[in-house]
Design a protein around this motif. Structure first.
Motif, PDB file in Angstrom:
ATOM      1  N   VAL B 236       0.844  -1.190   0.000  1.00  0.00           N
ATOM      2  CA  VAL B 236       0.000   0.000   0.000  1.00  0.00           C
ATOM      3  C   VAL B 236       0.886   1.249   0.000  1.00  0.00           C
ATOM      4  N   GLU B 237       1.993   1.151   0.729  1.00  0.00           N
ATOM      5  CA  GLU B 237       2.939   2.256   0.778  1.00  0.00           C
ATOM      6  C   GLU B 237       4.337   1.706   1.053  1.00  0.00           C
ATOM      7  N   LEU B 238       5.320   2.572   0.905  1.00  0.00           N
ATOM      8  CA  LEU B 238       6.698   2.188   1.218  1.00  0.00           C
ATOM      9  C   LEU B 238       6.856   2.299   2.728  1.00  0.00           C
ATOM     10  N   THR B 239       6.996   1.157   3.409  1.00  0.00           N
ATOM     11  CA  THR B 239       7.092   1.218   4.868  1.00  0.00           C
ATOM     12  C   THR B 239       7.864   0.030   5.402  1.00  0.00           C
ATOM     13  N   LYS B 240       8.552   0.274   6.517  1.00  0.00           N
ATOM     14  CA  LYS B 240       9.277  -0.781   7.218  1.00  0.00           C
ATOM     15  C   LYS B 240       8.346  -1.839   7.769  1.00  0.00           C
ATOM     16  N   ASP B 241       7.043  -1.496   7.878  1.00  0.00           N
ATOM     17  CA  ASP B 241       6.120  -2.366   8.601  1.00  0.00           C
ATOM     18  C   ASP B 241       5.944  -3.740   7.964  1.00  0.00           C
ATOM     19  N   TYR B 242       6.316  -3.871   6.682  1.00  0.00           N
ATOM     20  CA  TYR B 242       6.190  -5.197   6.071  1.00  0.00           C
ATOM     21  C   TYR B 242       7.199  -6.177   6.658  1.00  0.00           C
ATOM     22  N   ALA B 320      13.887  -0.844  12.957  1.00  0.00           N
ATOM     23  CA  ALA B 320      13.666  -0.582  11.533  1.00  0.00           C
ATOM     24  C   ALA B 320      13.229   0.870  11.342  1.00  0.00           C
ATOM     25  N   GLU B 321      13.938   1.590  10.478  1.00  0.00           N
ATOM     26  CA  GLU B 321      13.551   2.953  10.122  1.00  0.00           C
ATOM     27  C   GLU B 321      13.875   3.115   8.647  1.00  0.00           C
ATOM     28  N   LEU B 322      12.861   3.389   7.860  1.00  0.00           N
ATOM     29  CA  LEU B 322      13.006   3.386   6.407  1.00  0.00           C
ATOM     30  C   LEU B 322      12.351   4.632   5.839  1.00  0.00           C
ATOM     31  N   GLY B 323      13.137   5.457   5.172  1.00  0.00           N
ATOM     32  CA  GLY B 323      12.583   6.662   4.564  1.00  0.00           C
ATOM     33  C   GLY B 323      13.143   6.896   3.181  1.00  0.00           C
ATOM     34  N   LEU B 324      12.310   7.434   2.297  1.00  0.00           N
ATOM     35  CA  LEU B 324      12.764   7.830   0.967  1.00  0.00           C
ATOM     36  C   LEU B 324      12.096   9.161   0.640  1.00  0.00           C
ATOM     37  N   PHE B 325      12.903  10.144   0.291  1.00  0.00           N
ATOM     38  CA  PHE B 325      12.385  11.471  -0.017  1.00  0.00           C
ATOM     39  C   PHE B 325      12.671  11.807  -1.468  1.00  0.00           C
ATOM     40  N   ALA B 326      11.814  12.656  -2.025  1.00  0.00           N
ATOM     41  CA  ALA B 326      12.062  13.211  -3.348  1.00  0.00           C
ATOM     42  C   ALA B 326      12.265  14.707  -3.186  1.00  0.00           C
ATOM     43  N   TYR B 334      10.235  15.952   0.070  1.00  0.00           N
ATOM     44  CA  TYR B 334       8.970  15.461   0.640  1.00  0.00           C
ATOM     45  C   TYR B 334       9.025  13.940   0.646  1.00  0.00           C
ATOM     46  N   SER B 335       8.276  13.338   1.554  1.00  0.00           N
ATOM     47  CA  SER B 335       8.436  11.905   1.766  1.00  0.00           C
ATOM     48  C   SER B 335       7.644  11.104   0.744  1.00  0.00           C
ATOM     49  N   LEU B 336       8.272  10.016   0.318  1.00  0.00           N
ATOM     50  CA  LEU B 336       7.594   9.046  -0.529  1.00  0.00           C
ATOM     51  C   LEU B 336       7.192   7.828   0.306  1.00  0.00           C
ATOM     52  N   HIS B 337       7.625   7.808   1.577  1.00  0.00           N
ATOM     53  CA  HIS B 337       7.375   6.636   2.428  1.00  0.00           C
ATOM     54  C   HIS B 337       6.124   6.867   3.270  1.00  0.00           C
ATOM     55  N   GLY B 338       5.687   5.812   3.902  1.00  0.00           N
ATOM     56  CA  GLY B 338       4.528   5.896   4.787  1.00  0.00           C
ATOM     57  C   GLY B 338       4.855   6.698   6.035  1.00  0.00           C
ATOM     58  N   GLU B 339       3.846   7.327   6.558  1.00  0.00           N
ATOM     59  CA  GLU B 339       3.997   8.266   7.679  1.00  0.00           C
ATOM     60  C   GLU B 339       4.772   7.665   8.864  1.00  0.00           C
ATOM     61  N   SER B 341       6.873   5.158   8.933  1.00  0.00           N
ATOM     62  CA  SER B 341       8.057   4.361   8.614  1.00  0.00           C
ATOM     63  C   SER B 341       9.358   5.002   9.092  1.00  0.00           C
ATOM     64  N   LEU B 342       9.322   6.314   9.348  1.00  0.00           N
ATOM     65  CA  LEU B 342      10.569   7.017   9.685  1.00  0.00           C
ATOM     66  C   LEU B 342      10.357   7.976  10.856  1.00  0.00           C
ATOM     67  N   PRO B 343      10.661   7.532  12.074  1.00  0.00           N
ATOM     68  CA  PRO B 343      10.513   8.442  13.220  1.00  0.00           C
ATOM     69  C   PRO B 343      11.587   9.536  13.228  1.00  0.00           C
ATOM     70  N   THR B 344      11.332  10.587  13.967  1.00  0.00           N
ATOM     71  CA  THR B 344      12.323  11.658  14.128  1.00  0.00           C
ATOM     72  C   THR B 344      13.463  11.138  14.996  1.00  0.00           C
ATOM     73  N   PRO B 345      14.699  11.284  14.548  1.00  0.00           N
ATOM     74  CA  PRO B 345      15.798  10.802  15.385  1.00  0.00           C
ATOM     75  C   PRO B 345      16.022  11.707  16.602  1.00  0.00           C
ATOM     76  N   GLN B 346      16.562  11.117  17.649  1.00  0.00           N
ATOM     77  CA  GLN B 346      16.846  11.879  18.870  1.00  0.00           C
ATOM     78  C   GLN B 346      18.096  12.733  18.658  1.00  0.00           C
ATOM     79  N   ALA B 347      17.969  14.038  18.849  1.00  0.00           N
ATOM     80  CA  ALA B 347      19.114  14.933  18.671  1.00  0.00           C
ATOM     81  C   ALA B 347      19.808  15.175  20.012  1.00  0.00           C
ATOM     82  N   VAL B 348      20.993  15.746  19.943  1.00  0.00           N
ATOM     83  CA  VAL B 348      21.808  15.976  21.139  1.00  0.00           C
ATOM     84  C   VAL B 348      21.973  17.472  21.367  1.00  0.00           C
ATOM     85  N   GLY B 349      21.847  17.899  22.599  1.00  0.00           N
ATOM     86  CA  GLY B 349      22.058  19.309  22.921  1.00  0.00           C
ATOM     87  C   GLY B 349      23.523  19.676  22.783  1.00  0.00           C
TER      88      GLY B 349
END
Lengths: 664, 560
Positions: B236-242, B320-326, B334-339, B341-349
């Motif tokens: 249905v979409e590009l996602t790690k969930d498969y 699993a984290e899978l993202g593809l952008f155009a 903008y993302s071509l993957h499912g909502e 499929s790609l969480p926001t990574p944790q950044a460091v102060g």
């Protein structure tokens, strides 16, 4: 008046309590925490005790502080003055002839205060070390030898394995006061802790890693090769005291002692610290030279452990001209990861700590504490000495002779590790040894054991659970690990006609032929709480799959799941760490109990995957090798609540936890 | 384990946005301006030159009287970049959409935003360069989702981030021309480039199917356990969930990439694990080593129509984290993957060092021309000028104004890069030895010296303010070098009591010109020497250099 009576009553009760409660480490050795001012990141890299009562502290952030009143004798807190700054991760500090000498990554620097304002105004480069730019190239020292020469050690770099990218990485160097450098010994991997005995003999401690099956301590003489081949890359350089090449080193996975028989260039360690059974990352080593002021262990060594935030004790003896000995637990419960230990002027021990980047049992990010003897003598095995047919165990207090004569009071196992390029090793070739004879000394201060099948090069676990002193108290620490490189054949064997023990067949049979390497795979642990195949009546369907891996620093990569009560769960645990782990699901709020129980399983624990036989344990995996995975199936509990999943491998449970939230 | 950690860290070094900047920008020709009283010029003199003037021509824009210049181009949602040079005591205002004003000045901090209510928003720090030096300003701005405002997404002055996510209220249409207004003094502007972003999504995925394979672990290079997939189907979409249910798996997605119109595009793979991307049978992103969220970008020229696409994703030890952008030159990623499929990574102060009352010193590794200088020291002054110096080569590496140092990469967790980063507006030096023994004044200066045999660092002593004087032995001769930051820049004094044929290198650059007696322009920095001194300016391997014999002492200063 009434109040006073009440007070007396309370005090009276306390007195009774104090006599009956079990004695703990704190009764004998007290930890005093030095407060650190807000904003000071005292990530201790080096400690230097100064004769004027101050303490120099160098930090991983590159500062050097002068701590006044570090003994806090008048009850007031110490004061901190930043003496120097900007050093590159200073992991060593010494006070030499009126100046502080700090070792940073690429340089040994003499810090001089020429105008007396207690701030260094001259940074003099005494010795420069090449660097490749790899973060793992740490430099340590100086330790001053009795002849005023100094020793330094240089950590290997890390590129997926230990590497010596520039000259003398993986070496100990000796430098004279006028700056003449002599490469002393190599085979070092991560030599953060080293020291010299009063007689000038040098010991260093090594951390488990590639080519190092477990933590250990090695006597380094000139030209020695301690086991990790990377530093051998530089043996054709001018000044190298040995000529062995990295490719000469056998990589067979046999025990190091066996390899050393064929390849005598390897220096075998004097003492092994079995991984997780004693500690997980050995640090500083210092000798007790206080003639009893620090308790009954004069002449013995204390070795810190970073990951377990504790200090171990080592008794060394020399057999056939070589050092060997035994390590015991000594004191745990420090606030952070121990890196440095130095004696204070008053026979107390300063302990400097940091856990940044390497988690420790002590939860603080850094810390500075002092360990002092309370004046009370703990009931301990004071020494264990090799005898021609076993061991002589000396105690700090007379033993209850009945318990000392009883065979059930003793358990002896032996095992060793693989010597190979891999990171760490399982315990291998474990064996339970038979005790043939027991002789208790007339004064009750020692016990002589005659033992079957001593094995050279092996670690011998002595476990004295049942032994009591004349006050009917158990040993404060019931076990130790003796590294038997040589047997003291000069001693007479025990007269078995007088001291032979009556064999209890059932006991010995059940232990015969134990093989630890087989057990450690975990696959042998059969338990109703560990179902690896989907139950047939599930009809090939699970309601939810939970996937858990690990993260560096004793962590699961997922720490929270939510499942519905009574649903069918498949849990995949992937141990992608480089250590052994399990995953145990326990009832809410019972994790401490289960974790403690697992810790106490000790050497037998590995066979049972460190899963204690408790009702609180609901489900579990086996003990997983690094880079292996296991799937378990279970039905989620019907009672909602926060069920903890935890790794019960010793030393891990306080850190490595997560929650499965069961909801209606 | 250590490598995995490193990968975690790399995430913070390679911010995702920077990957969208690889497209070349549109140049705004000089003919697209309403000049007003501005001039098109061939060249202008450095303002420090006596009787500075200009030569008319068609290279760039110049103004030395108050007045405006307005672009014929209008922008709404755009990135704009240009270079500018100010005269002495000069101030100009740059407007986006014809109304949002940003100060370009050497009278107050460049980058100050002038608000409609008369207030100002100062930049994070003063990142301006001194008069007569070329500077760059880059702005990205967009319409806000809530209206009546625009967002200044990013303003970067001379490679220093000075504003971020700043919202400016606005009335009417958020569109308008680019305007420069000279308020006083003189200003030159060149190389104005822009990208006008739109909201088109001309690339989309269709007809996706997936194949799921369970794989082995690292020890077997994550190879498939068997050749037949464990599962296949329409996606249905590009996602790690498969991949759910397996701890190590390979997902292969195949389908069409539908392209609405011909053009240059990019596809950006952002994954935890391993990934590969194939377009029209050509592997545009090969399967690389496992990494945690290091976006990889493929630039493609695509024709309108359907193109076959295949994306492979291998889950390793991370979740699993899978993202593809155009993205396109004027299309934000903008993302071509499912909502999910790609969480926001944790950044460091960030971990910073700021000199307050005292001089701060930091020994660290410092990156210079792609190499780590391992025996470096950085000096931070409360006066606001700072520098990095290589103790192996007696060589200045960088000097900068503004904030001192970002040491996150030294002190976060293990600090694996061990790198100190300058925070302010920076000038770079040659990094080559500042002293050498030469046979004569024609012999070349060395590119490096043996730091264990020839040039030996001995010590540094701190003066009352805390600034170090470095001591070296060069072939046994003692050399002292004192570097003092001050408000204008840094001063360097090198001295030696004896020693024959000693020479100092003061500067090296592609080209060196004398502006006036005692002031030299070396690429984009000034070297100031006593007007009576007689520096030798000569050609060198890297271009030109200034050297002087060191008989007792040589002094100069640097400003930028």
């Amino acid at each position: 008046m009434k109040k006073i009576i009440v007070l007396f009553l309370i005090l009276g009760n306390l007195g009774v309590f104090a006599q009956n409660r079990p004695l703990v480490e704190e009764d004998f050795y007290r930890i005093v925490t030095l407060p650190v001012p807000e904003g000071v990141k005292l990530e201790v890299g080096g400690l230097a005790v100064m004769p004027d009562g101050r303490l120099g502290v160098s930090t991983r952030r590159g500062d050097v502080y002068l701590v006044s009143n570090p003994y806090m004798k008048n009850g007031t807190p110490p004061t901190y003055k930043r003496f120097a700054s900007g050093l590159h991760e200073s992991l060593g500090l010494a006070y030499i002839k009126g100046n502080l000498w700090a070792t940073q990554r690429g340089e040994v620097t003499i810090l001089k205060d020429n105008n007396g304002d207690e701030i260094a105004d001259e940074y003099e480069a005494f010795q420069k070390f090449p660097l490749s730019g790899n973060y793992h190239e740490y430099s340590y020292g100086p330790v001053v030898l009795p002849d005023n020469d100094m020793i330094f050690t240089l950590n290997l770099g890390w590129q997926g394995k230990g590497v010596s990218l520039v000259k003398w990485r993986g070496w100990m160097l000796k430098v004279s006061p006028d700056g003449k450098m002599t490469p002393w010994a190599t085979g070092l991997r991560s030599p953060a802790g080293f020291g010299a005995l009063r007689n000038g003999d040098i010991f260093y401690t090594e951390n488990q890693g590639d080519w190092v099956g477990s933590g250990r301590m090695t006597h380094l003489e000139k030209g020695d090769f301690a086991g990790n081949p990377m530093g051998l890359r530089w043996t054709s350089e001018e000044g190298s005291p040995l000529s062995v090449k990295p490719s000469d080193v056998p990589d067979t996975g046999e025990p190091l002692y066996e390899v050393a028989k064929r390849f005598p260039s390897i220096k075998v360690p004097a003492v092994w610290f079995p991984h997780t059974l004693m500690g997980i990352s050995t640090a500083d080593v210092i000798e007790d030279t206080f003639g009893g002021k620090f308790g009954p262990f004069e002449g013995q060594l204390f070795v810190g452990d970073q990951g377990h935030s504790k200090i171990m004790r080592v008794y060394l003896e020399k057999i056939a001209g070589k050092y060997q000995g035994i390590c015991f637990p000594f004191r745990e419960g420090f606030q952070s990861g121990i890196l440095r230990m130095r004696w204070g002027l008053d026979a107390s021990m300063f302990v400097g700590m940091t856990s940044r980047g390497w988690s420790s049992t002590g939860k603080e990010e850094f810390g500075l504490q002092r360990l002092e003897w309370t004046g009370k003598t703990p009931f301990e095995m004071k020494t264990v000495k090799s005898m021609s047919d076993g061991f002589l165990i000396e105690f700090t207090q007379p033993v209850n002779k009945e318990t000392a004569k009883a065979l059930e009071s003793y358990k002896i196992n032996s095992f060793t590790y693989k010597y190979h390029h891999n990171y760490g090793s399982p315990t291998i070739n474990a064996k339970t040894l038979k005790i043939k004879g027991i002789q208790v000394a007339e004064d009750g201060m020692s016990v002589r054991l005659a033992i079957d099948s001593l094995r050279l090069g092996y670690i011998h676990e002595l476990r004295l659970e049942g032994l009591k002193n004349t006050d009917d108290r158990p040993l404060l620490h019931t076990f130790g690990y003796y590294t038997l490189n040589n047997i003291n054949t000069a001693t007479a064997p025990l007269d078995l006609s007088k001291y032979a023990v009556v064999e209890k067949k059932v006991e010995t049979m059940s232990h015969e032929g134990h093989n630890m390497s087989g057990m450690s795979k975990g696959a042998n642990v059969v338990s109703a709480k560990r179902i690896n195949e989907m139950p047939a009546d599930w009809g090939g369907k699970v309601d939810q799959t939970l996937s858990v891996g690990t993260k560096p620093g004793l962590k699961y990569d997922v720490t929270k799941f939510q499942v519905k009560a009574g649903t069918k769960i498949r849990l995949i645990f992937n141990n992608n760490d480089d250590m052994l782990h399990n995953l145990v699901i326990v009832k809410p709020k019972t994790v401490a109990k289960v974790g403690e129980a697992a810790f106490k399983m000790d050497l037998d624990g590995e066979a049972k995957a460190y899963v204690p036989d408790l009702d609180e344990v609901l489900f579990h995996t086996g003990l997983m090798q690094p880079e292996s995975q296991e799937t378990i199936y279970f039905v989620a509990p019907s009672t909602p609540g926060d069920y903890t999943f935890v790794c019960t491998y010793p030393g891990h449970y306080t850190l490595m936890q997560g929650i499965i939230k069961v909801v209606k | 384990m250590y490598l995995r950690f490193l990968a975690f860290f790399m995430l913070f070094c390679a911010s995702f946005q920077s990957y969208a900047q690889g497209f070349s920008m549109n140049k705004l020709p000089l003919s697209d301006w309403d000049l007003g009283n501005w001039k098109q010029v061939e060249s202008v003199d450095n303002p420090f030159k006596k009787k500075a003037s200009f030569v008319t021509g068609n290279k760039f824009l110049f103004s030395n009287t108050a007045g405006k210049i307005t672009s014929k181009l209008t922008t709404a949602d755009a990135k704009v970049r240009f270079a500018f040079m100010l005269g002495n005591n000069s101030e100009a205002i740059f407007y986006i959409q014809g109304k949002h004003a940003i100060v370009l000045s050497n009278l107050r901090p460049s980058g100050t935003i002038l608000l409609k209510d008369g207030g100002i928003k100062l930049p994070n720090q003063n990142a301006g360069r001194t008069a007569g030096l070329w500077q760059t300003l880059e702005l990205t701005f967009s319409e806000t989702s809530f209206g009546n405002a625009i967002t200044l997404e990013k303003v970067v002055l001379n490679d220093v981030l000075i504003h971020q996510g700043y919202i400016l209220s606005s009335e009417g249409k958020n569109e308008g021309p680019i305007v420069f207004e000279n308020k006083s003094g003189s200003i030159a502007v060149k190389d104005l480039e822009y990208l006008k972003y739109n909201n088109e999504k001309p690339l989309k995925l269709s007809g996706l199917s997936y194949e799921l394979y369970e794989t082995f672990d690292w020890d077997k290079q994550f190879a498939k356990k068997k050749e037949t997939p464990n599962d296949t189907g329409k996606a249905v979409e590009l996602t790690k969930d498969y991949g759910v249910g397996f701890n190590r798996f390979l997902l292969v997605f195949k389908g069409d990439l539908e392209v609405e119109k011909d053009g240059s595009y990019s596809l950006i793979a952002d994954c935890a694990g391993k990934s590969a991307l194939t377009i029209d049978g050509k592997e545009v992103l090969p399967m690389a080593d496992e990494s945690y969220r290091k976006p990889r970008i493929a630039y493609l020229d695509l024709k309108k129509g359907k193109h076959s696409i295949e994306m492979k994703y291998i889950k390793v030890w991370w979740k699993a984290e899978l993202g593809l952008f155009a993205a396109g030159p004027e299309i934000r990623p903008y993302s071509l993957h499912g909502e999910t499929s790609l969480p926001t990574p944790q950044a460091v102060g960030e971990i910073d060092i700021t000199p307050k009352n005292d001089v701060e010193m930091v020994r660290s590794f410092v990156m210079f021309d792609g190499q780590k200088r391992t025996h470096s020291i950085s000096i931070g002054s409360p006066k606001g000028s700072h520098y990095t110096y290589d103790l192996d080569q007696a060589a200045l590496l960088y000097a900068w104004h503004g904030e001192f140092a970002d040491v996150t990469e030294m002190f976060h967790e293990r600090g694996e890069p061990q790198l100190l980063e300058a925070k302010g507006v920076k000038t770079k030096f040659s990094g080559k030895p500042s002293v050498a023994v030469l046979a004569d004044a024609n012999a070349p200066m060395p590119d490096s010296l043996d730091a264990y045999k020839t040039l030996i660092f001995k010590s540094y002593s701190l003066d009352n303010e805390g600034f170090p004087t470095y001591k070296f032995l060069l072939n046994g001769t003692e050399i002292l070098q004192k570097i003092t930051p001050n408000i204008d820049g840094i001063s360097v004094t090198t001295s030696s009591s004896n020693g024959a044929n000693l020479y100092c290198k003061l500067a090296e650059g592609k080209s060196i010109s004398m502006i006036e007696k005692g002031r030299y322009l070396v690429d984009n920095q000034y070297i100031l020497i006593d007007a009576k001194a007689k520096p030798i300016i000569r050609n060198s391997k890297a271009g030109q250099e200034i050297i002087m014999p060191l008989s007792s002492a040589v002094s100069y200063s640097v400003s930028w």
